[in-house]
Structure formats: C-alpha cells, structure tokens
Design a protein around this motif. Sequence first.
Motif, PDB file in Angstrom:
ATOM      1  N   ASN A   6      29.122 -33.302  10.184  1.00  0.00           N
ATOM      2  CA  ASN A   6      28.590 -31.979   9.851  1.00  0.00           C
ATOM      3  C   ASN A   6      29.245 -31.398   8.602  1.00  0.00           C
ATOM      4  O   ASN A   6      29.124 -30.209   8.330  1.00  0.00           O
ATOM      5  CB  ASN A   6      28.779 -31.025  11.027  1.00  0.00           C
ATOM      6  N   GLY A   7      29.972 -32.245   7.853  1.00  0.00           N
ATOM      7  CA  GLY A   7      30.648 -31.788   6.652  1.00  0.00           C
ATOM      8  C   GLY A   7      32.084 -31.357   6.889  1.00  0.00           C
ATOM      9  O   GLY A   7      32.675 -30.673   6.051  1.00  0.00           O
ATOM     10  N   GLU A   8      32.653 -31.758   8.031  1.00  0.00           N
ATOM     11  CA  GLU A   8      34.055 -31.435   8.293  1.00  0.00           C
ATOM     12  C   GLU A   8      34.947 -32.097   7.242  1.00  0.00           C
ATOM     13  O   GLU A   8      34.630 -33.161   6.724  1.00  0.00           O
ATOM     14  CB  GLU A   8      34.473 -31.898   9.694  1.00  0.00           C
ATOM     15  N   ILE A   9      36.068 -31.463   6.963  1.00  0.00           N
ATOM     16  CA  ILE A   9      36.975 -31.910   5.915  1.00  0.00           C
ATOM     17  C   ILE A   9      37.920 -32.968   6.478  1.00  0.00           C
ATOM     18  O   ILE A   9      38.631 -32.707   7.452  1.00  0.00           O
ATOM     19  CB  ILE A   9      37.783 -30.721   5.365  1.00  0.00           C
ATOM     20  N   PRO A  10      37.962 -34.162   5.874  1.00  0.00           N
ATOM     21  CA  PRO A  10      38.835 -35.214   6.398  1.00  0.00           C
ATOM     22  C   PRO A  10      40.309 -34.948   6.078  1.00  0.00           C
ATOM     23  O   PRO A  10      40.634 -34.241   5.120  1.00  0.00           O
ATOM     24  CB  PRO A  10      38.340 -36.468   5.668  1.00  0.00           C
ATOM     25  N   ASP A  11      41.181 -35.537   6.865  1.00  0.00           N
ATOM     26  CA  ASP A  11      42.621 -35.399   6.641  1.00  0.00           C
ATOM     27  C   ASP A  11      43.050 -36.001   5.304  1.00  0.00           C
ATOM     28  O   ASP A  11      44.103 -35.642   4.778  1.00  0.00           O
ATOM     29  CB  ASP A  11      43.402 -36.072   7.768  1.00  0.00           C
ATOM     30  N   SER A  12      42.241 -36.897   4.759  1.00  0.00           N
ATOM     31  CA  SER A  12      42.598 -37.539   3.493  1.00  0.00           C
ATOM     32  C   SER A  12      42.499 -36.588   2.299  1.00  0.00           C
ATOM     33  O   SER A  12      43.018 -36.883   1.228  1.00  0.00           O
ATOM     34  CB  SER A  12      41.695 -38.753   3.245  1.00  0.00           C
ATOM     35  N   VAL A  13      41.856 -35.437   2.475  1.00  0.00           N
ATOM     36  CA  VAL A  13      41.741 -34.450   1.402  1.00  0.00           C
ATOM     37  C   VAL A  13      42.921 -33.499   1.494  1.00  0.00           C
ATOM     38  O   VAL A  13      43.108 -32.818   2.504  1.00  0.00           O
ATOM     39  CB  VAL A  13      40.413 -33.659   1.501  1.00  0.00           C
ATOM     40  N   GLU A  14      43.733 -33.479   0.450  1.00  0.00           N
ATOM     41  CA  GLU A  14      44.884 -32.586   0.411  1.00  0.00           C
ATOM     42  C   GLU A  14      44.429 -31.212  -0.074  1.00  0.00           C
ATOM     43  O   GLU A  14      43.833 -31.084  -1.145  1.00  0.00           O
ATOM     44  CB  GLU A  14      45.956 -33.137  -0.526  1.00  0.00           C
ATOM     45  N   ILE A  15      44.692 -30.193   0.709  1.00  0.00           N
ATOM     46  CA  ILE A  15      44.338 -28.822   0.344  1.00  0.00           C
ATOM     47  C   ILE A  15      45.638 -28.078   0.077  1.00  0.00           C
ATOM     48  O   ILE A  15      46.524 -28.041   0.927  1.00  0.00           O
ATOM     49  CB  ILE A  15      43.541 -28.141   1.468  1.00  0.00           C
ATOM     50  N   VAL A  16      45.738 -27.483  -1.108  1.00  0.00           N
ATOM     51  CA  VAL A  16      46.953 -26.784  -1.516  1.00  0.00           C
ATOM     52  C   VAL A  16      46.603 -25.328  -1.806  1.00  0.00           C
ATOM     53  O   VAL A  16      46.097 -25.008  -2.875  1.00  0.00           O
ATOM     54  CB  VAL A  16      47.585 -27.434  -2.770  1.00  0.00           C
ATOM     55  N   PRO A  17      46.842 -24.430  -0.849  1.00  0.00           N
ATOM     56  CA  PRO A  17      46.588 -23.017  -1.124  1.00  0.00           C
ATOM     57  C   PRO A  17      47.591 -22.481  -2.142  1.00  0.00           C
ATOM     58  O   PRO A  17      48.772 -22.836  -2.100  1.00  0.00           O
ATOM     59  CB  PRO A  17      46.792 -22.331   0.227  1.00  0.00           C
ATOM     60  N   VAL A  18      47.125 -21.680  -3.062  1.00  0.00           N
ATOM     61  CA  VAL A  18      47.996 -20.996  -4.018  1.00  0.00           C
ATOM     62  C   VAL A  18      47.699 -19.507  -3.923  1.00  0.00           C
ATOM     63  O   VAL A  18      46.585 -19.110  -3.583  1.00  0.00           O
ATOM     64  CB  VAL A  18      47.810 -21.509  -5.466  1.00  0.00           C
ATOM     65  N   TYR A  19      48.689 -18.697  -4.212  1.00  0.00           N
ATOM     66  CA  TYR A  19      48.564 -17.263  -4.002  1.00  0.00           C
ATOM     67  C   TYR A  19      48.941 -16.527  -5.270  1.00  0.00           C
ATOM     68  O   TYR A  19      50.058 -16.657  -5.751  1.00  0.00           O
ATOM     69  CB  TYR A  19      49.476 -16.817  -2.851  1.00  0.00           C
ATOM     70  N   ASP A  20      48.027 -15.771  -5.792  1.00  0.00           N
ATOM     71  CA  ASP A  20      48.327 -14.927  -6.942  1.00  0.00           C
ATOM     72  C   ASP A  20      49.036 -13.670  -6.455  1.00  0.00           C
ATOM     73  O   ASP A  20      48.895 -13.257  -5.304  1.00  0.00           O
ATOM     74  CB  ASP A  20      47.039 -14.515  -7.664  1.00  0.00           C
ATOM     75  N   THR A  21      49.834 -13.105  -7.334  1.00  0.00           N
ATOM     76  CA  THR A  21      50.454 -11.802  -7.078  1.00  0.00           C
ATOM     77  C   THR A  21      50.135 -10.922  -8.283  1.00  0.00           C
ATOM     78  O   THR A  21      49.483 -11.366  -9.235  1.00  0.00           O
ATOM     79  CB  THR A  21      51.987 -11.922  -6.922  1.00  0.00           C
ATOM     80  N   ALA A  22      50.628  -9.707  -8.276  1.00  0.00           N
ATOM     81  CA  ALA A  22      50.385  -8.811  -9.403  1.00  0.00           C
ATOM     82  C   ALA A  22      50.929  -9.388 -10.706  1.00  0.00           C
ATOM     83  O   ALA A  22      50.389  -9.122 -11.779  1.00  0.00           O
ATOM     84  CB  ALA A  22      51.008  -7.438  -9.124  1.00  0.00           C
ATOM     85  N   ASN A  23      51.989 -10.195 -10.623  1.00  0.00           N
ATOM     86  CA  ASN A  23      52.625 -10.733 -11.824  1.00  0.00           C
ATOM     87  C   ASN A  23      52.542 -12.248 -11.948  1.00  0.00           C
ATOM     88  O   ASN A  23      53.188 -12.828 -12.811  1.00  0.00           O
ATOM     89  CB  ASN A  23      54.101 -10.325 -11.859  1.00  0.00           C
ATOM     90  N   ARG A  24      51.758 -12.895 -11.081  1.00  0.00           N
ATOM     91  CA  ARG A  24      51.644 -14.362 -11.141  1.00  0.00           C
ATOM     92  C   ARG A  24      50.185 -14.751 -10.963  1.00  0.00           C
ATOM     93  O   ARG A  24      49.528 -14.355 -10.001  1.00  0.00           O
ATOM     94  CB  ARG A  24      52.477 -15.001 -10.038  1.00  0.00           C
TER      95      ARG A  24
END
Length: 125
Positions: A64-82
């Motif tokens: 159904n389009g589930e994301i496999p474990d082989s795909v590395e997902i790297v969340p990044v977070y912006d801040t007011a100064n980054r």
Amino acid sequence: MPGFFKLKSDALADQLATGEAIMRVSKSVFKNTANSEWKKFNDDTRGWLFANGYIYEGPGAGPNGEIPDSVEIVPVYDTANRMHVRIPWAGDLANPPKVLDEPDYGIGKNRFPVLLARYFMRKCR
C-alpha cells in the motif's frame, strides 16, 4: 533507482489534514508527553508518515506504499537562527523527472497547510 514520497490523495481535504499534522509535529518538537505529535512521529516516523497521508513509491515499498526499513529518514529541524539547506542526490540530477504545473492549493486559511503537505516530503528536483 531511488524512490519518491507522494501524497496518498489528491483531495484538498486530505492534504489539509496532512498539513495540519505537520504543524502539530512542528509545534511539539522534542516534547515527549504521551499525546505529543512529536512523540508519535519520533517513535515511528515511517508509520506516522504513512498514517498522515504519505506513500513511498520505490524499491521495497509495501503493498500500500508503506515505507521500507531500507529507506533512511533523517528529520531536520529549523530554528529561528538555523535553516537547513538540502543538497540533492547527484543521481536525481542525471535524468530529472518532468515538472508539472502545481494544482490549486485551496483557498483561505486552508491554503498553507495544503502547500506544506505537498512539499514536506519532496526530494529536490
């Protein structure tokens, strides 16, 4: 060939719900309380993305389009100064996909969450 993330639905109402979920994650980053959207996202990022309107089209995708474990997902977070700058994978530049005109984003206050939903999981192209 790498895969791509797509929204499950073309319906504005579904994309609005996805955008609102993204906004809940953003407002709760690093808050690990029981009902925190961040906690749900951080505990199971692949499941959260799938449950909130995204599918993966590529090698190893679930039926159904589930994301496999082989795909590395790297969340990044912006801040007011980054602000993070995204560098595209060179392989995507060799034969880039055709870019189509974007459909309507909806009206009024719903416009921004729909835009957010459409661009949240995009690869550089």
